[in-house]
Design a protein around this motif. Sequence first.
Motif, short mmCIF file in Angstrom:
data_model
loop_
_atom_site.label_atom_id
_atom_site.label_comp_id
_atom_site.label_asym_id
_atom_site.label_seq_id
_atom_site.Cartn_x
_atom_site.Cartn_y
_atom_site.Cartn_z
N ALA A 237 0.85 -1.17 0.13
CA ALA A 237 0.07 -0.21 -0.07
C ALA A 237 1.27 1.19 -0.17
O ALA A 237 0.15 2.32 -0.24
CB ALA A 237 -1.15 0.15 1.09
N ASN A 238 1.86 1.19 0.75
CA ASN A 238 3.16 2.21 0.38
C ASN A 238 4.50 2.86 -0.14
O ASN A 238 4.48 2.92 -0.63
CB ASN A 238 2.83 3.04 2.17
N ASN A 239 5.01 1.26 -0.38
CA ASN A 239 5.74 0.33 -1.12
C ASN A 239 7.27 1.55 -0.86
O ASN A 239 7.63 2.40 -1.75
CB ASN A 239 5.24 1.56 -2.66
N GLY A 240 6.91 1.93 0.85
CA GLY A 240 8.32 2.72 1.54
C GLY A 240 8.28 3.75 1.29
O GLY A 240 9.77 4.19 1.59
N GLY A 241 7.13 4.54 1.12
CA GLY A 241 7.07 5.83 1.45
C GLY A 241 5.86 5.81 2.20
O GLY A 241 5.40 5.31 2.55
N PRO A 242 6.06 6.92 3.05
CA PRO A 242 4.56 7.58 4.00
C PRO A 242 3.64 7.70 3.24
O PRO A 242 3.12 8.10 3.96
CB PRO A 242 6.06 8.88 4.37
N SER A 243 3.29 8.01 1.91
CA SER A 243 2.23 8.01 1.21
C SER A 243 1.29 6.60 1.00
O SER A 243 1.78 5.62 0.58
CB SER A 243 2.10 8.98 -0.40
N LEU A 244 -0.05 6.58 1.74
CA LEU A 244 -0.73 5.36 1.78
C LEU A 244 -2.05 6.00 1.68
O LEU A 244 -2.96 6.93 2.00
CB LEU A 244 -0.66 4.86 2.88
N MET A 245 -2.60 5.91 0.53
CA MET A 245 -3.85 6.52 0.15
C MET A 245 -4.92 5.56 1.26
O MET A 245 -5.24 3.81 1.08
CB MET A 245 -4.57 6.21 -1.42
N CYS A 246 -6.15 5.93 1.32
CA CYS A 246 -6.91 5.33 2.29
C CYS A 246 -8.22 5.35 1.53
O CYS A 246 -8.48 7.43 1.26
CB CYS A 246 -6.69 6.58 3.67
N ILE A 247 -9.35 5.49 2.08
CA ILE A 247 -10.44 5.04 1.09
C ILE A 247 -11.69 4.76 2.09
O ILE A 247 -12.04 3.96 3.19
CB ILE A 247 -10.34 4.17 -0.11
N ALA A 248 -12.46 6.53 2.25
CA ALA A 248 -13.94 6.39 3.09
C ALA A 248 -14.80 6.10 1.91
O ALA A 248 -14.82 6.63 1.33
CB ALA A 248 -13.83 7.43 3.79
N GLU A 249 -15.98 5.05 2.58
CA GLU A 249 -17.30 4.54 1.31
C GLU A 249 -18.03 4.98 1.57
O GLU A 249 -18.57 4.72 3.48
CB GLU A 249 -17.46 3.41 0.88
N PHE A 250 -19.50 5.68 1.52
CA PHE A 250 -20.02 6.84 1.90
C PHE A 250 -21.90 5.56 0.24
O PHE A 250 -21.04 5.85 -0.71
CB PHE A 250 -20.15 7.91 1.56
N TYR A 251 -22.81 5.76 1.56
CA TYR A 251 -23.36 5.16 0.18
C TYR A 251 -24.88 5.34 0.34
O TYR A 251 -25.17 6.39 1.41
CB TYR A 251 -24.12 3.78 0.40
N THR A 252 -25.52 6.29 -0.68
CA THR A 252 -26.24 7.17 -0.61
C THR A 252 -27.31 6.27 -1.76
O THR A 252 -27.25 5.53 -2.61
CB THR A 252 -26.29 8.13 -1.23
N ARG A 253 -28.75 7.14 -1.72
CA ARG A 253 -30.42 6.53 -2.45
C ARG A 253 -29.66 7.42 -3.78
O ARG A 253 -28.72 8.80 -3.85
CB ARG A 253 -31.18 7.62 -1.87
N PRO A 254 -29.77 6.63 -5.11
CA PRO A 254 -29.58 7.44 -6.59
C PRO A 254 -29.92 8.93 -6.54
O PRO A 254 -29.36 9.20 -7.58
CB PRO A 254 -30.27 6.21 -7.31
N GLU A 255 -30.68 9.33 -5.89
CA GLU A 255 -31.80 10.85 -6.52
C GLU A 255 -30.60 11.95 -5.66
O GLU A 255 -30.85 12.85 -6.06
CB GLU A 255 -33.24 10.98 -5.78
N ALA A 256 -29.79 11.46 -4.67
CA ALA A 256 -28.97 12.49 -4.45
C ALA A 256 -27.79 13.60 -5.10
O ALA A 256 -27.54 12.38 -6.42
CB ALA A 256 -28.11 12.02 -3.27
N ASP A 257 -27.99 14.38 -5.36
CA ASP A 257 -26.94 15.28 -6.43
C ASP A 257 -25.66 15.05 -5.75
O ASP A 257 -24.56 15.08 -4.90
CB ASP A 257 -27.11 16.82 -5.71
N ALA A 258 -24.77 14.26 -7.00
CA ALA A 258 -23.78 14.18 -6.90
C ALA A 258 -22.43 15.21 -6.64
O ALA A 258 -21.87 15.06 -6.13
CB ALA A 258 -23.54 12.79 -7.99
#
Lengths: 272, 335
Positions: free
Chosen positions: A170-191
């Motif tokens: 995930a970080n390949n020897g460096g301090p950068s590691l991408m994190c992902i937070a997921e959210f699930y909404t109803r389809p009609e919400a304004d993207a």
Amino acid sequence: METESVKNVAGIFKSLDTFAILEIVIIIAVAVGLVWLTQKLIPWVASHLHGKQRLYTLALVPMLRIVILVLALVMIVPLVIEPTLQNMVAVLGAAGLAIGFALKDYVSSLIAGIVAIHEMPYRPGDWIEVDGSYGEVVHIGMRTVELVTNDDTVIWVPHLKLWDNLIHNANNGGPSLMCIAEFYTRPEADAYQIRDALEEVALTSPYLQLGKPIAVTAAEQPWGTKYRLKAYPIDPRQQFQFVTDMTARGKRRLLELNVKFAKVESGEALEI
Amino acid sequence: MAEAPKKAWQWVTVNEFERPAVPTVITVKKWWQNFTHWLSPESENDEQDEHENAFELKLDEAIKELDSVFSDWLNDKDDNSLRWVIAPPHSGVAEAIQHWAQQNNVSTMKLPDRDTLCQPSDPPSPKFTKTKVWLMPQLAHTFLRQTNGLRWTREFFAEALSGEAGKGLIVCDSWAWAFLEKVWPVPVSELWTLQGLDDQALEKIGLARGEGRLRALAALSRGNPGIAAAYSDRYHRNSDKAFELPQLPQVVEDATAFVCYALLVHYGLTSRQLAQVLPIVSASQLQIELQILQQQSLISKQDTASKDSLWYITARGYPVVRDFLASRGFWLDKF
């Protein structure tokens, strides 16, 4: 004839006197002592550092160990055998036969360990996933790599896995590691409104590495829309707290915007 | 023709800013101090009342020098451009600019109430005196790093940079500026600051004596006159005694770094505001961190017009906190 071949084999090895044995013992003791010292001292120094400095310091441990062991071997071999081409071929051939039958996996792991130090698919401080196990590399041994998961469970993975398994780093020897937070909404919400709100959530997190980009992606699913908020923490070890912070504040912000979250009933979930 | 002697106080653009050189011997001493502190962390801390012994900085010359860089712009009625002044904490720049603005009849903008910035309802908008030159006294006090907490500042940038707000002078702390460059990533021209004070400049303003002492003071303060003044004890100006820096607490956690960083980025916060920008840290943990940092003389509080006091990083603690945040990979200011 048989006596002659026994003589030939015996001729490969030097006769070891007490001094030679003592010398070998001292070389082994010093090498083991130095390896032990590097394995204790360097992680201790690294524990006082952060970010890049910590990762680069930790990466020295396996490298120094291999250098010490190779030097020790180079010093011991001429004390035990006459280092001629003929003798080396004979000894290595015999050793290869024994290894091929009896210690194949063990030696394969040892060789993979050397390859791992050269190719560096993982280094101490990296966050890797092997065979579904995700954790931080805390130690690279001769035969295994030691991971500690987020639940504080230690996993020993043989280097052997390197040959035919996918290693996710995930970080390949460096301090950068991408994190992902997921959210699930109803389809009609304004993207776009949700994208802007989630970007703000990441930007205002104390864990955020400000020098790295923030991104939000959206994908349509049968039950609604899935948003993924991607950003980098200051230190890879903060990844779980960072995702928790983004999730908690992201949910609060979306509720303020009256966004309805997608919910899947148990029956529907089974169908999906 | 002989070159004119260098002035102690010089206003320069941010690109021209130069930090005083750090002599190798000071770098080595610093490494050694850090190493020995690792081996045997000192629990005791000589708390000094910095207000009692610290050298008082006189900003009159700095205020006078402002005339030479801004008077043409101020008096040019056709020039409606903006001027930005960025400076590190405790440098005295914000105070100097405010004095200069008062002398030149520049009206000061009203800052928003930070306690109400994060409310979901629409926040108050920036109000510019478009017919007159205006001063934004401290942009760092116009936002809270929290969802909803950046709206006022965003609106300020949008209006000011569009040219609709008229002619203005904006003062911003360097840490807040480093953060706001990510919030509103439009490069601005006419970005000014106070030139870093080297050993000669420090001698001119009377902060220390002796070449070695002056160089060490310039290196420690990174050319920041306020920090240099805090370390230039008026009774020990000639002494060769090493500077006594406050120590970090023995146990430093993520929360410690977050508190220090939040106080720098916001140029001081009340306890309530700190809880708003750091919801991931529990309220009791925040109080513990504040108390520990105060005991170490790294932070202090200042009474304000409201009932809550403002916590800020002390001038003596600033070099220690800056190094600490740098070692943890935080996004730093440029000074």
